[in-house]
Design a protein around this motif. Structure first.
Motif, PDB file in Angstrom:
ATOM      1  N   ALA A 195     -25.582  14.101  53.709  1.00 54.84           N
ATOM      2  CA  ALA A 195     -24.323  14.822  53.939  1.00 54.84           C
ATOM      3  C   ALA A 195     -24.598  16.295  54.208  1.00 54.84           C
ATOM      4  O   ALA A 195     -25.452  16.912  53.573  1.00 54.84           O
ATOM      5  CB  ALA A 195     -23.409  14.662  52.735  1.00 54.84           C
ATOM      6  N   ASN A 196     -23.858  16.847  55.141  1.00 54.82           N
ATOM      7  CA  ASN A 196     -23.981  18.262  55.498  1.00 54.82           C
ATOM      8  C   ASN A 196     -22.973  19.042  54.647  1.00 54.82           C
ATOM      9  O   ASN A 196     -21.819  19.209  55.037  1.00 54.82           O
ATOM     10  CB  ASN A 196     -23.706  18.450  56.993  1.00 54.82           C
ATOM     11  N   LEU A 197     -23.424  19.508  53.498  1.00 56.35           N
ATOM     12  CA  LEU A 197     -22.538  20.206  52.566  1.00 56.35           C
ATOM     13  C   LEU A 197     -22.573  21.711  52.807  1.00 56.35           C
ATOM     14  O   LEU A 197     -23.596  22.261  53.220  1.00 56.35           O
ATOM     15  CB  LEU A 197     -22.955  19.909  51.124  1.00 56.35           C
ATOM     16  N   LEU A 256     -18.577  17.705  42.813  1.00 61.08           N
ATOM     17  CA  LEU A 256     -18.183  17.157  44.104  1.00 61.08           C
ATOM     18  C   LEU A 256     -19.383  16.955  45.035  1.00 61.08           C
ATOM     19  O   LEU A 256     -19.491  15.925  45.702  1.00 61.08           O
ATOM     20  CB  LEU A 256     -17.152  18.066  44.772  1.00 61.08           C
ATOM     21  N   HIS A 257     -20.296  17.928  45.058  1.00 56.15           N
ATOM     22  CA  HIS A 257     -21.475  17.805  45.909  1.00 56.15           C
ATOM     23  C   HIS A 257     -22.369  16.664  45.425  1.00 56.15           C
ATOM     24  O   HIS A 257     -22.899  15.903  46.242  1.00 56.15           O
ATOM     25  CB  HIS A 257     -22.250  19.118  45.956  1.00 56.15           C
ATOM     26  N   SER A 258     -22.534  16.540  44.123  1.00 54.09           N
ATOM     27  CA  SER A 258     -23.366  15.467  43.569  1.00 54.09           C
ATOM     28  C   SER A 258     -22.791  14.104  43.930  1.00 54.09           C
ATOM     29  O   SER A 258     -23.526  13.198  44.348  1.00 54.09           O
ATOM     30  CB  SER A 258     -23.471  15.592  42.046  1.00 54.09           C
ATOM     31  N   LYS A 259     -21.490  13.971  43.797  1.00 55.06           N
ATOM     32  CA  LYS A 259     -20.818  12.705  44.125  1.00 55.06           C
ATOM     33  C   LYS A 259     -20.986  12.384  45.612  1.00 55.06           C
ATOM     34  O   LYS A 259     -21.275  11.246  45.994  1.00 55.06           O
ATOM     35  CB  LYS A 259     -19.334  12.816  43.767  1.00 55.06           C
ATOM     36  N   THR A 260     -20.831  13.376  46.449  1.00 56.10           N
ATOM     37  CA  THR A 260     -20.982  13.184  47.889  1.00 56.10           C
ATOM     38  C   THR A 260     -22.409  12.783  48.244  1.00 56.10           C
ATOM     39  O   THR A 260     -22.625  11.872  49.045  1.00 56.10           O
ATOM     40  CB  THR A 260     -20.590  14.466  48.656  1.00 56.10           C
ATOM     41  N   LEU A 261     -23.394  13.450  47.630  1.00 52.07           N
ATOM     42  CA  LEU A 261     -24.791  13.151  47.932  1.00 52.07           C
ATOM     43  C   LEU A 261     -25.199  11.765  47.433  1.00 52.07           C
ATOM     44  O   LEU A 261     -26.092  11.137  48.012  1.00 52.07           O
ATOM     45  CB  LEU A 261     -25.704  14.231  47.355  1.00 52.07           C
ATOM     46  N   GLU A 262     -24.561  11.286  46.377  1.00 53.93           N
ATOM     47  CA  GLU A 262     -24.824   9.918  45.916  1.00 53.93           C
ATOM     48  C   GLU A 262     -24.400   8.924  46.990  1.00 53.93           C
ATOM     49  O   GLU A 262     -25.073   7.921  47.214  1.00 53.93           O
ATOM     50  CB  GLU A 262     -24.053   9.621  44.632  1.00 53.93           C
TER      51      GLU A 262
END
Length: 53
Positions: free
Chosen positions: A44-46, A33-39
């Motif tokens: 993004a503030n994870l 999920l974090h990888s997808k968001t960062l793409e």
């Protein structure tokens, strides 16, 4: 969700406590999920994740 806390010194910092069945599976999911968001948004503030036993 089991519990939620707000930092008394920083109201923008919040801690959530979740009960999970598998740390390994949850880590895999969070990484995905974090990888997808960062793409989509490299800035993004994870959340920082901490896993407790």
């Amino acid at each position: 969700m089991e519990h939620i806390w707000q930092n008394a010194d920083d109201e923008n910092e919040v801690h959530f406590l979740f009960r999970i069945n598998s740390i390994a599976n949850t880590k895999k999911l969070i990484i995905k999920l974090h990888s997808k968001t960062l793409e989509q948004n490299p800035d993004a503030n994870l959340p920082n994740m901490t896993y407790l036993q």
